[in-house]
Scaffold this motif. Structure first.
Motif, short mmCIF file in Angstrom:
data_model
loop_
_atom_site.label_atom_id
_atom_site.label_comp_id
_atom_site.label_asym_id
_atom_site.label_seq_id
_atom_site.Cartn_x
_atom_site.Cartn_y
_atom_site.Cartn_z
N VAL A 24 0.82 -1.08 -0.27
CA VAL A 24 -0.03 -0.11 -0.11
C VAL A 24 0.84 1.32 -0.14
O VAL A 24 1.69 1.37 0.72
N GLU A 25 0.67 2.17 -1.05
CA GLU A 25 1.24 3.56 -0.98
C GLU A 25 0.47 4.46 -0.23
O GLU A 25 -0.99 4.51 -0.59
N LEU A 26 0.78 5.12 0.86
CA LEU A 26 -0.17 5.85 1.67
C LEU A 26 0.49 7.37 1.60
O LEU A 26 1.64 7.39 1.36
N PHE A 27 -0.63 8.28 1.73
CA PHE A 27 -0.29 9.72 1.70
C PHE A 27 -0.67 10.09 2.99
O PHE A 27 -2.02 10.31 3.45
N SER A 28 0.25 10.39 4.06
CA SER A 28 0.13 10.58 5.46
C SER A 28 0.12 12.29 5.67
O SER A 28 0.88 13.06 5.00
N GLU A 29 -0.44 12.66 6.53
CA GLU A 29 -0.24 13.77 6.97
C GLU A 29 1.05 14.47 7.52
O GLU A 29 1.63 15.87 7.01
N ARG A 30 1.83 13.74 8.33
CA ARG A 30 2.90 14.24 8.95
C ARG A 30 4.36 13.81 8.03
O ARG A 30 5.21 14.26 8.10
N ASP A 31 4.06 12.59 7.56
CA ASP A 31 5.28 11.99 6.81
C ASP A 31 5.24 11.66 5.34
O ASP A 31 6.17 11.26 4.70
N GLY A 32 4.24 12.24 4.63
CA GLY A 32 3.95 12.29 3.35
C GLY A 32 3.75 10.91 2.63
O GLY A 32 3.08 10.25 3.46
N ARG A 33 4.39 10.61 1.74
CA ARG A 33 4.19 9.23 0.89
C ARG A 33 5.01 8.21 1.91
O ARG A 33 6.14 8.32 1.80
N GLY A 35 5.11 3.78 1.90
CA GLY A 35 5.02 2.38 1.30
C GLY A 35 4.86 1.32 2.57
O GLY A 35 5.77 1.40 3.46
N VAL A 36 3.68 0.66 2.79
CA VAL A 36 3.79 -0.36 3.77
C VAL A 36 3.26 -1.55 3.26
O VAL A 36 2.76 -1.82 2.31
N VAL A 37 3.50 -2.62 4.02
CA VAL A 37 3.19 -3.81 3.77
C VAL A 37 1.90 -4.19 4.77
O VAL A 37 2.20 -4.05 5.95
N ALA A 38 0.66 -4.42 4.31
CA ALA A 38 -0.55 -4.53 5.24
C ALA A 38 -0.76 -6.14 5.23
O ALA A 38 -1.20 -6.61 4.38
N ARG A 39 -0.05 -6.71 6.52
CA ARG A 39 -0.22 -8.26 6.16
C ARG A 39 -1.41 -8.65 6.62
O ARG A 39 -2.32 -8.21 7.58
N GLY A 40 -1.94 -9.49 5.82
CA GLY A 40 -3.40 -10.11 5.98
C GLY A 40 -4.78 -9.28 5.49
O GLY A 40 -5.63 -9.05 5.88
N GLY A 41 -4.08 -7.93 4.89
CA GLY A 41 -4.96 -7.05 4.37
C GLY A 41 -5.87 -7.41 3.41
O GLY A 41 -6.88 -6.69 3.03
N ARG A 42 -5.84 -8.62 2.70
CA ARG A 42 -6.70 -9.03 1.61
C ARG A 42 -7.70 -9.99 2.26
O ARG A 42 -8.90 -10.48 1.69
N TRP A 61 2.78 2.58 11.68
CA TRP A 61 3.52 1.37 11.23
C TRP A 61 4.61 1.47 11.91
O TRP A 61 5.01 2.34 13.09
N THR A 62 5.42 0.06 11.74
CA THR A 62 6.63 -0.13 12.22
C THR A 62 7.79 -0.20 11.24
O THR A 62 7.25 -0.30 10.09
N GLY A 63 8.99 -0.24 11.79
CA GLY A 63 10.18 -0.40 10.84
C GLY A 63 10.92 0.81 10.50
O GLY A 63 10.36 1.91 10.69
N ARG A 64 11.92 0.64 9.78
CA ARG A 64 13.03 1.84 9.57
C ARG A 64 13.25 1.77 8.13
O ARG A 64 13.71 2.72 7.62
N GLY A 65 12.96 0.75 7.27
CA GLY A 65 13.26 0.73 5.69
C GLY A 65 12.56 1.36 4.96
O GLY A 65 11.64 2.28 5.38
N GLU A 66 12.88 1.33 3.66
CA GLU A 66 11.93 1.99 2.71
C GLU A 66 10.61 1.58 2.65
O GLU A 66 9.77 2.29 2.34
#
Length: 239
Positions: A24-33, A35-42, A61-66
């Motif tokens: 998922v590509e999100l557009f967030s208010e504080r961090d902009g665009r 990319g996240v993995v939504a596990r079980g999102g389907r 979200w969690t994590g530090r990578g791209e």
């Protein structure tokens, strides 16, 4: 791992990932665009899907990578009711943000204009919310021309005059450019926010001018949403 603080966001794009997840590509208010993995999102969810375009969300979200891991997503309101042409125009705005906004660069002003654009499209508006979002985006990306003065001589843009566009220089009056002066001053002033209700032809020329401004940054790959919209209009007998 500690999750980020919750913040407002919208889904710009999503696609299947592995058996049950989504990218998922999100557009967030504080961090902009982001990319996240939504596990079980389907997987089916009680109350219906949440990760859908045009719905205001509160996410973490969690994590530090791209690519981060979605830790939570809750609906913060109903999705904007975009149907027919309005749906494709909303997809166009989403595609612009995906193509032009670098990940993790905050654009809070663009976020607010985007929210207003969705509401305006749902309410039946067309040109004005698109041009406002485009203008805000090029301004905050630092690539906007001066909408109010000729880049050659500095003369103010006049509604009754015509102007040329040169990517290397900007807007030029007839005295400063040998190129065809294709854009009416009223269209330029519409983009600057000074003309509230221009004629249909001036709206079309404002659209064409903004395409010329955005073109070098979008690159040669066509916008998928634009092709879909053109197909819809051909079926409906519109150009």
């Amino acid at each position: 791992m500690t999750a980020s603080a919750p913040q407002n966001a919208y889904v710009l794009h999503r696609r299947p990932y592995r058996e049950t997840s989504l990218l998922v590509e999100l557009f967030s208010e504080r961090d902009g665009r982001v990319g996240v993995v939504a596990r079980g999102g389907r997987k089916p969810r009680k109350g219906g899907p949440v990760l859908e375009p045009f719905r205001p969300l509160e996410v973490a979200w969690t994590g530090r990578g791209e690519l981060r891991n979605l830790a939570g997503a809750e609906a913060a309101g109903p999705a904007a009711a975009l149907r027919g042409e309005a749906l494709y125009l909303g997809l166009y705005l989403n595609e612009l943000l995906v193509r032009l906004c670098p990940r993790f660069d905050p654009y809070p002003r663009v976020f607010g204009v985007y929210e207003h654009a969705l509401a305006a499209l749902a309410g039946g508006e067309r040109d004005v919310p698109l041009r406002r979002l485009e203008r805000c985006l090029v301004e905050d990306l630092g690539v906007a021309p001066d909408w109010e003065r000729c880049a050659g001589c500095g003369a103010p843009v006049e509604a009754a005059e015509r102007y040329a566009w040169e990517a290397e220089r900007g807007l030029l009056c007839g005295s400063c450019s040998p190129a065809e002066s294709a854009f009416p001053g009223r269209a330029v002033r519409f983009l600057a926010g000074a003309e509230g209700d221009p004629a249909p032809e001036d709206r079309r020329r404002a659209r064409d001018l903004m395409r010329a401004v955005l073109g070098p940054y979008l690159g040669p790959r066509p916008l998928e949403s634009r092709a879909l919209l053109q197909s819809l209009r051909r079926k409906g007998g519109r150009s």
